[in-house]
Design a protein around this motif. Structure first.
Motif, PDB file in Angstrom:
ATOM      1  N   CYS A 146       0.869  -1.402   0.014  1.00 13.27           N
ATOM      2  CA  CYS A 146       0.030   0.124   0.135  1.00 13.27           C
ATOM      3  C   CYS A 146       0.860   1.282   0.135  1.00 13.27           C
ATOM      4  CB  CYS A 146      -0.721   0.015   1.185  1.00 13.27           C
ATOM      5  SG  CYS A 146      -2.279  -1.340   1.199  1.00 13.27           S
ATOM      6  N   ALA A 147       0.558   2.316  -0.811  1.00 12.58           N
ATOM      7  CA  ALA A 147       1.215   3.598  -0.909  1.00 12.58           C
ATOM      8  C   ALA A 147       0.073   4.504  -1.210  1.00 12.58           C
ATOM      9  CB  ALA A 147       2.425   3.541  -1.594  1.00 12.58           C
ATOM     10  N   GLY A 148       0.387   5.925  -0.801  1.00 13.88           N
ATOM     11  CA  GLY A 148      -0.445   6.897  -1.421  1.00 13.88           C
ATOM     12  C   GLY A 148      -0.543   7.817  -0.244  1.00 13.88           C
ATOM     13  N   SER A 149      -1.322   9.013  -0.410  1.00 12.29           N
ATOM     14  CA  SER A 149      -1.673   9.750   0.496  1.00 12.29           C
ATOM     15  C   SER A 149      -2.940   9.515   1.088  1.00 12.29           C
ATOM     16  CB  SER A 149      -1.644  11.206  -0.196  1.00 12.29           C
ATOM     17  OG  SER A 149      -2.909  11.181  -1.271  1.00 12.29           O
ATOM     18  N   CYS A 150      -3.373  10.042   2.300  1.00  7.35           N
ATOM     19  CA  CYS A 150      -4.554   9.696   2.912  1.00  7.35           C
ATOM     20  C   CYS A 150      -4.965  11.306   3.519  1.00  7.35           C
ATOM     21  CB  CYS A 150      -4.052   9.055   4.313  1.00  7.35           C
ATOM     22  SG  CYS A 150      -3.910   7.337   3.797  1.00  7.35           S
ATOM     23  N   PRO A 151      -6.391  11.594   3.258  1.00  6.34           N
ATOM     24  CA  PRO A 151      -6.753  12.749   3.687  1.00  6.34           C
ATOM     25  C   PRO A 151      -6.889  12.667   5.216  1.00  6.34           C
ATOM     26  CG  PRO A 151      -8.739  11.244   3.041  1.00  6.34           C
ATOM     27  CD  PRO A 151      -7.255  10.550   2.928  1.00  6.34           C
ATOM     28  N   ARG A 152      -6.749  13.796   5.608  1.00  3.95           N
ATOM     29  CA  ARG A 152      -6.801  14.179   7.097  1.00  3.95           C
ATOM     30  C   ARG A 152      -8.227  14.395   7.776  1.00  3.95           C
ATOM     31  NH1 ARG A 152      -2.100  15.464   9.988  1.00  3.95           N
ATOM     32  NH2 ARG A 152      -0.520  15.700   8.647  1.00  3.95           N
ATOM     33  N   GLY A 153      -9.223  14.073   7.117  1.00  9.76           N
ATOM     34  CA  GLY A 153     -10.578  14.098   7.544  1.00  9.76           C
ATOM     35  C   GLY A 153     -10.817  12.854   8.370  1.00  9.76           C
ATOM     36  N   ALA A 154     -11.364  13.162   9.587  1.00 13.11           N
ATOM     37  CA  ALA A 154     -11.741  12.232  10.728  1.00 13.11           C
ATOM     38  C   ALA A 154     -12.920  11.485  10.415  1.00 13.11           C
ATOM     39  CB  ALA A 154     -11.556  12.928  12.100  1.00 13.11           C
ATOM     40  N   ARG A 155     -12.908  10.274  10.261  1.00 13.74           N
ATOM     41  CA  ARG A 155     -14.075   9.379   9.920  1.00 13.74           C
ATOM     42  C   ARG A 155     -14.605   8.570  11.163  1.00 13.74           C
ATOM     43  NH1 ARG A 155     -12.708   7.347   3.842  1.00 13.74           N
ATOM     44  NH2 ARG A 155     -12.702   9.538   3.090  1.00 13.74           N
ATOM     45  N   THR A 156     -13.703   8.831  12.128  1.00 17.97           N
ATOM     46  CA  THR A 156     -14.166   7.894  13.251  1.00 17.97           C
ATOM     47  C   THR A 156     -14.140   8.624  14.691  1.00 17.97           C
ATOM     48  OG1 THR A 156     -11.860   6.985  13.625  1.00 17.97           O
ATOM     49  CG2 THR A 156     -13.206   5.728  12.237  1.00 17.97           C
ATOM     50  N   GLN A 157     -14.529   8.101  15.492  1.00 20.44           N
ATOM     51  CA  GLN A 157     -14.025   9.031  16.897  1.00 20.44           C
ATOM     52  C   GLN A 157     -12.679   8.823  17.212  1.00 20.44           C
ATOM     53  OE1 GLN A 157     -16.649  10.250  18.786  1.00 20.44           O
ATOM     54  NE2 GLN A 157     -18.396   9.189  17.637  1.00 20.44           N
ATOM     55  N   HIS A 158     -12.001   7.891  17.028  1.00 24.60           N
ATOM     56  CA  HIS A 158     -10.678   8.104  17.157  1.00 24.60           C
ATOM     57  C   HIS A 158      -9.810   8.726  16.362  1.00 24.60           C
ATOM     58  CE1 HIS A 158      -6.331   6.677  17.416  1.00 24.60           C
ATOM     59  NE2 HIS A 158      -6.332   6.261  16.233  1.00 24.60           N
ATOM     60  N   GLY A 159     -10.317   9.293  15.085  1.00 22.76           N
ATOM     61  CA  GLY A 159      -9.847  10.087  14.052  1.00 22.76           C
ATOM     62  C   GLY A 159     -10.263  11.464  14.702  1.00 22.76           C
ATOM     63  N   LEU A 160     -11.592  11.872  15.245  1.00 18.93           N
ATOM     64  CA  LEU A 160     -11.928  12.946  15.836  1.00 18.93           C
ATOM     65  C   LEU A 160     -10.966  13.475  16.835  1.00 18.93           C
ATOM     66  CD1 LEU A 160     -15.788  12.742  15.404  1.00 18.93           C
ATOM     67  CD2 LEU A 160     -14.063  14.161  14.058  1.00 18.93           C
ATOM     68  N   VAL A 161     -10.722  12.624  17.805  1.00 14.29           N
ATOM     69  CA  VAL A 161      -9.917  12.803  19.079  1.00 14.29           C
ATOM     70  C   VAL A 161      -8.369  13.269  18.466  1.00 14.29           C
ATOM     71  CG1 VAL A 161      -9.019  12.011  21.091  1.00 14.29           C
ATOM     72  CG2 VAL A 161     -11.325  11.710  20.491  1.00 14.29           C
ATOM     73  N   LEU A 162      -8.037  12.272  17.876  1.00 18.56           N
ATOM     74  CA  LEU A 162      -6.565  12.442  17.298  1.00 18.56           C
ATOM     75  C   LEU A 162      -6.337  13.580  16.364  1.00 18.56           C
ATOM     76  CD1 LEU A 162      -3.867  10.964  17.311  1.00 18.56           C
ATOM     77  CD2 LEU A 162      -4.284   9.663  15.169  1.00 18.56           C
ATOM     78  N   ALA A 163      -7.305  14.300  15.589  1.00 17.47           N
ATOM     79  CA  ALA A 163      -7.076  15.361  15.008  1.00 17.47           C
ATOM     80  C   ALA A 163      -6.965  16.656  16.037  1.00 17.47           C
ATOM     81  CB  ALA A 163      -8.238  15.734  13.945  1.00 17.47           C
ATOM     82  N   ARG A 164      -7.896  16.275  16.949  1.00 17.35           N
ATOM     83  CA  ARG A 164      -7.934  17.550  18.021  1.00 17.35           C
ATOM     84  C   ARG A 164      -6.561  17.739  18.727  1.00 17.35           C
ATOM     85  NH1 ARG A 164     -10.150  17.684  23.404  1.00 17.35           N
ATOM     86  NH2 ARG A 164     -10.548  19.860  24.029  1.00 17.35           N
ATOM     87  N   LEU A 165      -6.057  16.340  19.044  1.00 18.72           N
ATOM     88  CA  LEU A 165      -4.833  16.404  19.731  1.00 18.72           C
ATOM     89  C   LEU A 165      -3.687  16.748  18.872  1.00 18.72           C
ATOM     90  CD1 LEU A 165      -5.203  12.996  21.465  1.00 18.72           C
ATOM     91  CD2 LEU A 165      -5.309  15.330  22.767  1.00 18.72           C
ATOM     92  N   ARG A 166      -3.716  16.610  17.483  1.00 18.78           N
ATOM     93  CA  ARG A 166      -2.655  17.053  16.650  1.00 18.78           C
ATOM     94  C   ARG A 166      -3.168  18.558  16.558  1.00 18.78           C
ATOM     95  NH1 ARG A 166      -4.334  12.814  12.777  1.00 18.78           N
ATOM     96  NH2 ARG A 166      -3.010  11.328  13.094  1.00 18.78           N
ATOM     97  N   GLY A 167      -4.126  19.066  16.626  1.00 19.97           N
ATOM     98  CA  GLY A 167      -4.171  20.648  16.585  1.00 19.97           C
ATOM     99  C   GLY A 167      -3.709  21.409  17.968  1.00 19.97           C
ATOM    100  N   ALA A 220      -5.713  -5.677   0.651  1.00 20.38           N
ATOM    101  CA  ALA A 220      -6.473  -4.162   0.586  1.00 20.38           C
ATOM    102  C   ALA A 220      -5.759  -3.188   1.567  1.00 20.38           C
ATOM    103  CB  ALA A 220      -7.789  -4.733   1.195  1.00 20.38           C
ATOM    104  N   CYS A 221      -6.095  -1.937   0.990  1.00 22.03           N
ATOM    105  CA  CYS A 221      -5.497  -0.806   1.783  1.00 22.03           C
ATOM    106  C   CYS A 221      -6.610   0.026   2.202  1.00 22.03           C
ATOM    107  CB  CYS A 221      -4.577  -0.209   0.778  1.00 22.03           C
ATOM    108  SG  CYS A 221      -3.111  -1.161  -0.206  1.00 22.03           S
ATOM    109  N   GLY A 222      -6.074   0.971   3.301  1.00 22.22           N
ATOM    110  CA  GLY A 222      -6.861   1.671   3.920  1.00 22.22           C
ATOM    111  C   GLY A 222      -6.069   2.859   4.799  1.00 22.22           C
ATOM    112  N   CYS A 223      -6.700   4.077   4.977  1.00 20.13           N
ATOM    113  CA  CYS A 223      -6.070   4.927   5.661  1.00 20.13           C
ATOM    114  C   CYS A 223      -6.456   4.861   6.962  1.00 20.13           C
ATOM    115  CB  CYS A 223      -6.542   6.352   5.156  1.00 20.13           C
ATOM    116  SG  CYS A 223      -6.023   6.876   3.491  1.00 20.13           S
ATOM    117  N   GLY A 224      -5.635   4.889   7.997  1.00 20.90           N
ATOM    118  CA  GLY A 224      -5.447   4.831   9.403  1.00 20.90           C
ATOM    119  C   GLY A 224      -4.679   5.661  10.305  1.00 20.90           C
ATOM    120  N   GLY A 225      -5.124   5.963  11.502  1.00 29.10           N
ATOM    121  CA  GLY A 225      -4.277   7.050  12.202  1.00 29.10           C
ATOM    122  C   GLY A 225      -4.867   8.473  12.148  1.00 29.10           C
TER     123      GLY A 225
END
Length: 154
Positions: free
Chosen positions: A91-112, A149-154
């Motif tokens: 797997c390779a490529g870019s991933c959007p920074r949009g949060a789609r899960t609760q984990h993603g929402l909290v992580l985006a807030r902590l990154r901010g 299969a590939c996906g974006c995480g984190g």
């Protein structure tokens, strides 16, 4: 790092290093939609592992997708002797920074807030086994060698 991910990350790094100097095909070829679905249907297991993208050379700017390289078995670096070639998918490529899960929402807030680092990572979500015939005419099965299969995480 999750158990078993170190060899996969090492294989991914090895495949990327082996591609240096191969021209435009250094990254292999992206899988078309039908191929990635067939690869995913081939089986594999769900993994929640993470490879740090900062340690790997980045793929050309494209969305997270399944790529493939045809490699001689010896170039896998796993000690097998065989004249056969296998298809190694990763797997390779870019991933959007949009949060789609609760984990993603909290992580985006902590990154901010500067309390968490990094961004979404393109990584395998399922793996497939690879089999080949070695020089002693024995079938070798390498579990979870290739991404299915590939996906974006984190």
């Amino acid at each position: 790092m999750a158990s078993g991910m170190a060899p996969l990350c090492a294989l991914l790094l090895l495949s990327l290093q082996l591609g240096l100097g191969w021209g435009s095909s250094a990254w292999g070829t992206p899988m078309v939609k039908g191929e990635s679905e067939q690869a995913a249907d081939a089986g594999g297991t769900q993994q929640g592992a993470h490879c740090s993208p900062a340690r790997l050379r980045r793929a050309p700017a494209s969305p997270c997708q399944l790529w493939s390289l045809t490699l001689p078995v010896a170039e896998l670096g796993l000690g097998y002797i065989s004249e056969e070639k296998v298809i190694f998918r990763y797997c390779a490529g870019s991933c959007p920074r949009g949060a789609r899960t609760q984990h993603g929402l909290v992580l985006a807030r902590l990154r901010g807030q500067g309390r968490a680092h990094g961004g979404p990572c393109c990584r395998p979500t399922r793996y497939a086994d690879v089999a080949f015939l070695d020089d002693r005419h024995h079938w070798q099965r390498l579990p979870q060698l290739s991404a299915a299969a590939c996906g974006c995480g984190g």
